[in-house]
Design a protein around this motif. Structure first.
Motif, PDB file in Angstrom:
ATOM      1  N   ASN A  51       1.683  60.833  50.694  1.00 39.28           N
ATOM      2  CA  ASN A  51       2.960  61.480  50.973  1.00 39.28           C
ATOM      3  C   ASN A  51       3.247  62.446  49.837  1.00 39.28           C
ATOM      4  OD1 ASN A  51       5.541  62.228  51.593  1.00 39.28           O
ATOM      5  ND2 ASN A  51       6.275  60.152  51.965  1.00 39.28           N
ATOM      6  N   GLN A  52       3.362  63.713  50.147  1.00 38.22           N
ATOM      7  CA  GLN A  52       3.543  64.742  49.136  1.00 38.22           C
ATOM      8  C   GLN A  52       4.998  65.208  49.048  1.00 38.22           C
ATOM      9  OE1 GLN A  52       0.747  67.796  50.161  1.00 38.22           O
ATOM     10  NE2 GLN A  52      -0.960  66.367  50.226  1.00 38.22           N
ATOM     11  N   SER A  53       5.905  64.433  49.622  1.00 41.51           N
ATOM     12  CA  SER A  53       7.316  64.801  49.563  1.00 41.51           C
ATOM     13  C   SER A  53       7.844  64.665  48.138  1.00 41.51           C
ATOM     14  CB  SER A  53       8.140  63.894  50.477  1.00 41.51           C
ATOM     15  OG  SER A  53       7.697  63.997  51.802  1.00 41.51           O
ATOM     16  N   TYR A  54       8.829  65.488  47.796  1.00 42.65           N
ATOM     17  CA  TYR A  54       9.476  65.371  46.496  1.00 42.65           C
ATOM     18  C   TYR A  54      10.896  65.896  46.603  1.00 42.65           C
ATOM     19  CZ  TYR A  54       8.923  70.391  45.835  1.00 42.65           C
ATOM     20  OH  TYR A  54       8.998  71.743  45.986  1.00 42.65           O
ATOM     21  N   TRP A  55      11.741  65.472  45.692  1.00 37.03           N
ATOM     22  CA  TRP A  55      13.070  66.044  45.564  1.00 37.03           C
ATOM     23  C   TRP A  55      13.610  65.700  44.180  1.00 37.03           C
ATOM     24  CZ3 TRP A  55      11.858  62.324  49.123  1.00 37.03           C
ATOM     25  CH2 TRP A  55      12.326  61.056  48.886  1.00 37.03           C
ATOM     26  N   PHE A  56      14.383  66.597  43.668  1.00 38.82           N
ATOM     27  CA  PHE A  56      15.094  66.332  42.426  1.00 38.82           C
ATOM     28  C   PHE A  56      16.424  67.066  42.473  1.00 38.82           C
ATOM     29  CE2 PHE A  56      12.230  69.860  41.607  1.00 38.82           C
ATOM     30  CZ  PHE A  56      13.038  70.807  41.010  1.00 38.82           C
ATOM     31  N   GLY A  95      33.242  78.039  31.564  1.00 38.02           N
ATOM     32  CA  GLY A  95      31.970  78.368  32.203  1.00 38.02           C
ATOM     33  C   GLY A  95      30.884  77.335  31.939  1.00 38.02           C
ATOM     34  N   LEU A  96      29.739  77.656  32.465  1.00 42.04           N
ATOM     35  CA  LEU A  96      28.599  76.749  32.336  1.00 42.04           C
ATOM     36  C   LEU A  96      27.770  77.078  31.110  1.00 42.04           C
ATOM     37  CD1 LEU A  96      27.362  76.594  36.043  1.00 42.04           C
ATOM     38  CD2 LEU A  96      28.584  74.837  34.788  1.00 42.04           C
ATOM     39  N   LYS A  97      27.322  76.033  30.435  1.00 33.24           N
ATOM     40  CA  LYS A  97      26.435  76.217  29.297  1.00 33.24           C
ATOM     41  C   LYS A  97      24.989  76.314  29.777  1.00 33.24           C
ATOM     42  CE  LYS A  97      26.189  72.693  26.539  1.00 33.24           C
ATOM     43  NZ  LYS A  97      26.380  71.713  25.475  1.00 33.24           N
ATOM     44  N   ALA A  98      24.609  75.448  30.714  1.00 34.63           N
ATOM     45  CA  ALA A  98      23.246  75.445  31.252  1.00 34.63           C
ATOM     46  C   ALA A  98      23.264  74.788  32.627  1.00 34.63           C
ATOM     47  CB  ALA A  98      22.305  74.685  30.326  1.00 34.63           C
ATOM     48  N   TYR A  99      22.328  75.211  33.449  1.00 35.68           N
ATOM     49  CA  TYR A  99      22.200  74.549  34.748  1.00 35.68           C
ATOM     50  C   TYR A  99      20.786  74.758  35.292  1.00 35.68           C
ATOM     51  CZ  TYR A  99      22.411  78.952  37.316  1.00 35.68           C
ATOM     52  OH  TYR A  99      22.147  80.196  37.815  1.00 35.68           O
ATOM     53  N   THR A 100      20.389  73.857  36.136  1.00 37.53           N
ATOM     54  CA  THR A 100      19.149  74.003  36.895  1.00 37.53           C
ATOM     55  C   THR A 100      19.463  73.676  38.340  1.00 37.53           C
ATOM     56  OG1 THR A 100      18.481  71.703  36.535  1.00 37.53           O
ATOM     57  CG2 THR A 100      17.651  73.327  34.970  1.00 37.53           C
ATOM     58  N   ARG A 101      18.722  74.286  39.209  1.00 35.41           N
ATOM     59  CA  ARG A 101      18.919  74.018  40.634  1.00 35.41           C
ATOM     60  C   ARG A 101      18.020  72.857  41.059  1.00 35.41           C
ATOM     61  NH1 ARG A 101      21.582  78.425  43.075  1.00 35.41           N
ATOM     62  NH2 ARG A 101      21.580  80.257  41.736  1.00 35.41           N
ATOM     63  N   GLY A 102      18.450  72.136  42.042  1.00 36.97           N
ATOM     64  CA  GLY A 102      17.636  71.066  42.608  1.00 36.97           C
ATOM     65  C   GLY A 102      16.667  71.631  43.637  1.00 36.97           C
ATOM     66  N   SER A 103      15.765  70.794  44.060  1.00 35.16           N
ATOM     67  CA  SER A 103      14.788  71.227  45.052  1.00 35.16           C
ATOM     68  C   SER A 103      14.331  70.013  45.841  1.00 35.16           C
ATOM     69  CB  SER A 103      13.589  71.890  44.374  1.00 35.16           C
ATOM     70  OG  SER A 103      12.676  72.348  45.345  1.00 35.16           O
ATOM     71  N   ALA A 104      13.851  70.265  47.052  1.00 35.77           N
ATOM     72  CA  ALA A 104      13.355  69.180  47.893  1.00 35.77           C
ATOM     73  C   ALA A 104      12.323  69.732  48.863  1.00 35.77           C
ATOM     74  CB  ALA A 104      14.493  68.527  48.670  1.00 35.77           C
TER      75      ALA A 104
END
Length: 109
Positions: A55-60, A72-81
């Motif tokens: 199974n090669q599924s992933y999400w974070f 405001g924001l200091k840092a951010y990352t986007r999630g992925s799935a």
């Protein structure tokens, strides 16, 4: 000496016996190689099924941090799935083996 060797018939095997022995050996060799071929194909099919089960599924999830003063924001990352879908030959849906023999159709001119 070479002439004596060529004229010596002691222990000579008749050619019909050689043909019979060679025929039996070739038939046995063909049957043995066919059995090996079927065993190797079956094992490679098992390996392919094992790889298909991965199974090669992933999400974070994403991450964000705000500045201390709240402006405001200091840092951010986007999630992925990504969701792995079942492929054509996953879960042993395909059989990799020799088909049964089929008679030839009539010849058309």
């Amino acid at each position: 000496m070479l002439r004596e060797l060529l004229n010596d018939e002691a222990g000579f095997i008749v050619s019909a016996e050689l043909v019979l022995i060679a025929t039996i050996l070739v038939i046995g060799l063909i049957v043995g190689l066919s059995s090996i071929q079927h065993a190797v194909v079956a094992e490679l099919n098992d390996v392919g099924d094992a790889i298909g089960q991965l199974n090669q599924s992933y999400w974070f999830t994403g991450f964000s941090a705000e500045k201390i003063d709240g402006n405001g924001l200091k840092a951010y990352t986007r999630g992925s799935a990504w969701q792995d879908q079942t492929d054509d030959c996953d879960n042993d849906q395909c059989d990799i083996a020799c088909d049964v023999p089929v008679n030839e159709g009539p010849k058309r001119f």
